[in-house]
Scaffold this motif. Structure first.
Motif, PDB file in Angstrom:
ATOM      1  N   LYS A 205       0.830  -1.202   0.000  1.00 16.51           N
ATOM      2  CA  LYS A 205       0.000   0.000   0.000  1.00 16.51           C
ATOM      3  C   LYS A 205       0.867   1.255   0.000  1.00 16.51           C
ATOM      4  CE  LYS A 205      -1.868   1.296   3.807  1.00 16.51           C
ATOM      5  NZ  LYS A 205      -1.228   2.653   3.935  1.00 16.51           N
ATOM      6  N   GLY A 206       1.896   1.265   0.831  1.00 13.85           N
ATOM      7  CA  GLY A 206       2.790   2.411   0.878  1.00 13.85           C
ATOM      8  C   GLY A 206       3.545   2.609  -0.420  1.00 13.85           C
ATOM      9  N   LEU A 207       3.960   1.507  -1.039  1.00 11.61           N
ATOM     10  CA  LEU A 207       4.675   1.599  -2.307  1.00 11.61           C
ATOM     11  C   LEU A 207       3.772   2.142  -3.415  1.00 11.61           C
ATOM     12  CD1 LEU A 207       6.754  -1.712  -2.303  1.00 11.61           C
ATOM     13  CD2 LEU A 207       7.648   0.624  -2.150  1.00 11.61           C
ATOM     14  N   MET A 208       2.515   1.716  -3.430  1.00  9.57           N
ATOM     15  CA  MET A 208       1.583   2.222  -4.442  1.00  9.57           C
ATOM     16  C   MET A 208       1.392   3.726  -4.293  1.00  9.57           C
ATOM     17  SD  MET A 208      -1.347  -0.712  -4.985  1.00  9.57           S
ATOM     18  CE  MET A 208      -1.750  -0.924  -3.249  1.00  9.57           C
ATOM     19  N   GLU A 209       1.316   4.203  -3.064  1.00 17.57           N
ATOM     20  CA  GLU A 209       1.171   5.627  -2.835  1.00 17.57           C
ATOM     21  C   GLU A 209       2.428   6.375  -3.266  1.00 17.57           C
ATOM     22  OE1 GLU A 209       0.218   5.461   1.257  1.00 17.57           O
ATOM     23  OE2 GLU A 209      -1.822   4.759   0.919  1.00 17.57           O
ATOM     24  N   ALA A 210       3.592   5.790  -2.975  1.00 13.91           N
ATOM     25  CA  ALA A 210       4.850   6.428  -3.364  1.00 13.91           C
ATOM     26  C   ALA A 210       4.969   6.517  -4.882  1.00 13.91           C
ATOM     27  CB  ALA A 210       6.027   5.645  -2.785  1.00 13.91           C
ATOM     28  N   ALA A 211       4.538   5.468  -5.590  1.00 13.01           N
ATOM     29  CA  ALA A 211       4.634   5.461  -7.055  1.00 13.01           C
ATOM     30  C   ALA A 211       3.821   6.593  -7.665  1.00 13.01           C
ATOM     31  CB  ALA A 211       4.168   4.112  -7.603  1.00 13.01           C
ATOM     32  N   LYS A 212       2.669   6.903  -7.087  1.00 12.86           N
ATOM     33  CA  LYS A 212       1.830   7.980  -7.601  1.00 12.86           C
ATOM     34  C   LYS A 212       2.466   9.346  -7.366  1.00 12.86           C
ATOM     35  CE  LYS A 212      -2.377   5.330  -6.650  1.00 12.86           C
ATOM     36  NZ  LYS A 212      -3.569   5.213  -5.780  1.00 12.86           N
ATOM     37  N   ILE A 213       3.245   9.434  -6.297  1.00  8.75           N
ATOM     38  CA  ILE A 213       3.837  10.718  -5.931  1.00  8.75           C
ATOM     39  C   ILE A 213       5.137  10.968  -6.675  1.00  8.75           C
ATOM     40  CG2 ILE A 213       4.872  11.981  -3.982  1.00  8.75           C
ATOM     41  CD1 ILE A 213       2.785  10.588  -2.197  1.00  8.75           C
ATOM     42  N   LEU A 214       5.844   9.907  -7.067  1.00 12.76           N
ATOM     43  CA  LEU A 214       7.112  10.074  -7.770  1.00 12.76           C
ATOM     44  C   LEU A 214       6.912  10.930  -9.019  1.00 12.76           C
ATOM     45  CD1 LEU A 214       8.596   6.467  -7.496  1.00 12.76           C
ATOM     46  CD2 LEU A 214       9.408   8.522  -6.333  1.00 12.76           C
ATOM     47  N   ASP A 215       7.640  12.015  -9.104  1.00 19.83           N
ATOM     48  CA  ASP A 215       7.440  13.014 -10.157  1.00 19.83           C
ATOM     49  C   ASP A 215       8.080  12.556 -11.460  1.00 19.83           C
ATOM     50  OD1 ASP A 215       7.205  15.267 -11.739  1.00 19.83           O
ATOM     51  OD2 ASP A 215       7.588  16.635 -10.076  1.00 19.83           O
TER      52      ASP A 215
END
Length: 373
Positions: A205-215
């Motif tokens: 879940k945390g990784l999925m959120e990070a992937a969306k935020i990665l610019d």
């Protein structure tokens, strides 16, 4: 009072909204970020008590202060403001005034004192990695999702490793649900400050959120592990993900393959064939039978409740006949994330797992267990 550029606040809220409201933590903290104005910057801090986000953006701060505010409503407000500037000010008892020219909103905030502490991780050894490579690792491993009631760390999480193999420095992610496994490697350059480290398990879940935020506009991201946290650091934003406790299964033996069992197949044709054969699948009948024989592959799907289907295609196969059953969805998921036009299906017999990878792109490998016929 903060005077911020509208597009900066919009972008920060887009990133935060990707993160907010998806966690199992405290509802209040996952819906309302902490906004702070200090120096010449405005910052947004968010957490769901498992994953933390912090972003810093240029602003004209006339009076320093902090408040928590509903992220979704703030985004909707500034998204529709004309011009480039927006003024945010606490006017009284946690009421927030947001205005631009002749537009004024008053919305209720909350005391910053109630906002939980976001972990501070100091002296982190960061490795510089291509942003696209990190996103690819995440997207290709989190496609294996755990059942909602699953509690085992190695099923709900992704194994993250920094290893040296074959003379290469590699950052690796591995994911499994017990029936299939995916491995993705990214090679790290000599000037990226690479340091090998112990494997850790990171929540999907945390990784999925990070992937969306990665610019996508940032070419590189700094990645580090420290004090039970995985950290992604960009120019303006930082994401901190709490690690899971547990041991990831030994997988090295599973990913070893004998190239003599490789079968080269056209990815698109194979994918379309599988999609057609999976039309009659259901929760009760979710397998199809693959028959490899005499340069032909025949695929058969049978569902007593719906009917049956059969299709064959020409392949290069000159070994003894192999009949094996697989869940077509697992193969389709794999083919969807492989970029090569030609793939290798490594199949020994109906007892060993099937290994799938691209002919040219070797960073991604998928392992799928056969089913009983």
């Amino acid at each position: 009072m903060e005077h911020g550029k509208l597009h900066e606040i919009q972008n920060s809220q887009k990133r935060y909204l990707h993160h907010s409201g998806t966690g199992t933590g405290d509802y209040r903290t996952s819906k309302q970020p902490l906004i702070k104005g200090e120096g010449q910057a405005i910052s947004f801090v968010a957490t769901d008590l498992e994953t933390g986000f912090e972003g810093h953006y240029a602003a004209d701060v006339e009076r320093e202060g902090a408040i928590t505010i509903n992220a979704k409503k703030l985004f909707e407000i500034v998204q529709n403001f004309p011009g480039e500037d927006v003024l945010i000010e606490e006017i009284e008892r946690q009421w927030i005034e947001i205005k631009n020219n002749n537009i004024v909103y008053h919305i209720v905030g909350m005391s910053p004192d109630d906002f939980p502490d976001v972990p501070r991780v100091d002296e982190v050894v960061f490795t510089r990695v291509a942003t696209g490579g990190v996103r690819e690792m995440i997207e290709k491993t989190v496609m294996i999702q755990a059942p909602s009631d699953e509690k085992r760390a190695h099923i709900t999480g992704v194994c993250f490793e920094r290893i040296q193999k074959g003379g290469l420095n590699l950052m690796r992610m591995v994911s499994t649900d017990g029936r299939r496994l995916c491995k993705v490697d990214v090679e790290i350059g000599e000037d990226a400050n690479f340091v090998p480290g112990e494997s850790v398990i990171v929540p999907k879940k945390g990784l999925m959120e990070a992937a969306k935020i990665l610019d996508k506009e940032e070419e590189h991201v700094e990645v580090g592990v420290k004090d039970n946290y995985l950290i992604f650091k960009m120019a303006k934003e930082t994401v901190i993900i709490g690690l899971l406790e547990g041991d990831f299964p030994e997988y090295e033996q599973v990913i070893e393959k004998d190239d003599t069992f490789d079968i080269e197949v056209d990815r698109k044709l194979f994918s379309m064939m599988l999609k057609r054969m999976s039309i009659l699948s259901s929760d009760s009948y979710n397998s199809v039978i693959f028959n490899f024989a005499a340069n032909r592959l025949e695929v058969t799907a049978t569902n007593p409740d719906l009917g049956e289907s059969k299709e064959d295609m020409a392949i290069a196969f000159e070994r003894d006949e192999v009949e094996v059953a697989f869940n077509p969805k697992y193969l389709i998921d794999t083919l969807n994330v492989i970029n090569d036009e030609r793939i290798l299906v490594n199949l020994r017999d109906n007892h060993h797992p099937c290994l799938v990878e691209g002919v040219d792109e070797k960073r991604f490998l998928s392992i799928i267990m056969p089913m009983k016929i």
